[in-house]
Design a protein around this motif. Structure first.
Motif, short mmCIF file in Angstrom:
data_model
loop_
_atom_site.label_atom_id
_atom_site.label_comp_id
_atom_site.label_asym_id
_atom_site.label_seq_id
_atom_site.Cartn_x
_atom_site.Cartn_y
_atom_site.Cartn_z
N PRO A 1 115.18 85.19 48.71
CA PRO A 1 115.75 84.46 49.85
C PRO A 1 115.21 85.01 51.17
N VAL A 2 114.72 84.11 52.02
CA VAL A 2 114.24 84.50 53.35
C VAL A 2 114.80 83.54 54.39
N GLY A 3 114.79 83.98 55.64
CA GLY A 3 115.21 83.13 56.74
C GLY A 3 114.01 82.62 57.51
N TYR A 4 114.22 81.52 58.23
CA TYR A 4 113.12 80.94 59.01
C TYR A 4 112.58 81.91 60.03
N TRP A 5 113.40 82.92 60.41
CA TRP A 5 112.99 83.89 61.41
C TRP A 5 111.95 84.87 60.89
N MET A 6 111.59 84.77 59.60
CA MET A 6 110.45 85.54 59.11
C MET A 6 109.20 85.15 59.90
N ARG A 7 109.12 83.89 60.31
CA ARG A 7 108.08 83.46 61.26
C ARG A 7 108.70 83.60 62.65
N GLU A 8 108.34 84.64 63.34
CA GLU A 8 109.09 85.08 64.52
C GLU A 8 108.96 84.15 65.72
N ASP A 9 107.86 83.40 65.82
CA ASP A 9 107.71 82.53 66.99
C ASP A 9 108.56 81.27 66.90
N LEU A 10 109.28 81.08 65.79
CA LEU A 10 110.21 79.95 65.69
C LEU A 10 111.57 80.25 66.30
N VAL A 11 111.83 81.52 66.58
CA VAL A 11 113.14 81.93 67.09
C VAL A 11 113.20 81.72 68.60
#
Length: 401
Positions: free
Chosen positions: A118-128
């Protein structure tokens, strides 16, 4: 050049990595040449890495407190409380210690052949959105290390978008944030999730450590049937399939090397996931089965065994029962009749009954591998050590008459 851009430039130079459903489309072997699926007749036998990259405090209260997060209920609130720099240090220490290479080795020794991550979308940091959202940074190298260990060991990997932008359900730490109203079901957050999926697809196909990632789940446990669920099926699901396949097309991947795209199955209650789809190539489905929360099943040993023995989880194909456990309702879980220390024979039978039911489908992934609950009903590692789950899963005999 930002970190994500630099990463994209580097990975573009790497050889493409193929993806598959084990035994069905491709063989999968460890570095030593061992095929972990040969002994399971191609069935997935897996564990969830709960609280590795999305921390659910109930699974590890002591670790959560040690990180300085004890007064908060989710990652968002902890990062906001600690501040970004301190939170990054705390979470990076956690990512490097919660699941280790020794855990991967132990899983393989117990006959496990799959992990769900399980991962969160914030693993791609520029989406935050840094003005209003708070999530830990620096997780990608730890995710790569973990998947590299798993790939070396011959484990199949399901990458699961567990925490969607805006949160797909309310008041649940598995989304990474505690919100009163789910905020996922709109164009802005769909687009952020799609950007995550496209990015993750490219990473999977171009990063050696991700070579055994064969399945990408596009959202975990969305809301049950409602206007929001209809919107998701009609707008997000087709776009997600198109975005993933488009990324693979741009990489000139063979169709047999495509990722399996996973959605919750119709039994979950969000409607038929295929309803608005036109491209059904390499789809897979996720079914979560917790009798603990099924109020239609009386809480008795005989009822639980009978229910699991007759369970048919076959609304879509191929289905993986991606979450399940040995947990029972809160109001009985501490009673003598359900006490884990004195009812091991029952829990062993119930485990076997569920395995036999779920292997009528594509297989299963237990929730979770590890916890600090001191309760094997939620913890595969502890259940093996307690003698409730055998190390040799092929020794399981069905308790169903």
């Amino acid at each position: 050049m930002g970190a994500i851009t630099r990463l994209s430039a580097l990975t573009a130079l790497l050889p493409l990595v193929s993806c598959w459903l084990p035994q069905t489309n491709k063989q999968i072997t460890s570095n030593s040449g061992t095929n972990l699926f040969s002994s399971s007749n191609g069935k997935i036998r897996g564990v969830n890495l709960g609280s590795q990259f999305i921390f659910e405090p109930w699974l590890g209260e002591s670790a959560w407190s040690d990180m300085g997060c004890g007064s908060t209920g989710c990652e968002f609130d902890c990062v906001k409380s600690l501040g970004q720099e301190a939170a990054n240090k705390a979470f990076q220490k956690h990512w490097g210690s919660w699941i280790t290479q020794d855990d991967i080795t132990e899983m393989v020794s117990y006959g496990i052949n799959t992990i769900r991550v399980p991962v969160g979308y914030w693993m791609r940091e520029d989406l935050v959105n840094r003005n209003s959202e708070y999530f830990p940074q620096g997780g990608l190298p730890y995710l790569k290390n973990l998947c590299g260990w798993a790939s070396d060991a011959g484990l199949y990997i399901i990458m699961d978008l567990h925490g969607a932008p805006g949160a797909q359900v309310s008041e649940n730490a598995f989304t990474g944030q505690l919100v009163e109203t789910p905020g996922f079901y709109n164009t802005y957050n769909y687009q952020r999730a799609l950007r995550f999926l496209e990015w993750m697809t490219k990473l999977i196909h171009s990063t050696n450590q991700f070579r055994n990632v064969g399945m990408l789940e596009i959202v975990n446990e969305p809301v049950s049937d409602s206007d929001e669920a209809t919107s998701m099926r009609k707008n997000y699901y087709p776009s997600a399939v198109n975005r993933i396949r488009g990324a693979e097309g741009n990489l000139t991947m063979s169709k047999n090397d495509h990722l399996h795209i996973q959605m919750m199955d119709e039994l979950w209650g969000s409607g038929d996931p295929d309803q608005y789809l036109t491209n059904l190539h390499f789809l897979a489905y996720d079914d979560h089965r917790y009798l603990k929360w099924d109020t239609s099943v009386p809480a008795s040993h005989s009822s639980y065994l009978n229910t699991s023995c007759s369970d048919e989880r076959n609304s879509n194909w191929p289905t993986i029962v991606g979450e399940w456990s040995l947990a029972v309702p809160d109001n009985v879980q501490s009673s003598p009749n359900w006490d884990p220390s004195s009812n091991k024979k029952f829990y062993a039978k119930w485990f076997a009954a569920q395995v036999h039911a779920y292997e009528k489908q594509q297989g299963w992934v237990f929730w979770a591998w590890k916890s600090q609950l001191n309760d094997y009903r939620w913890t595969y590692q502890d259940a093996v050590k307690a003698g409730v789950i055998p190390k040799d899963l092929n020794s399981l005999k069905s308790p169903c008459s």
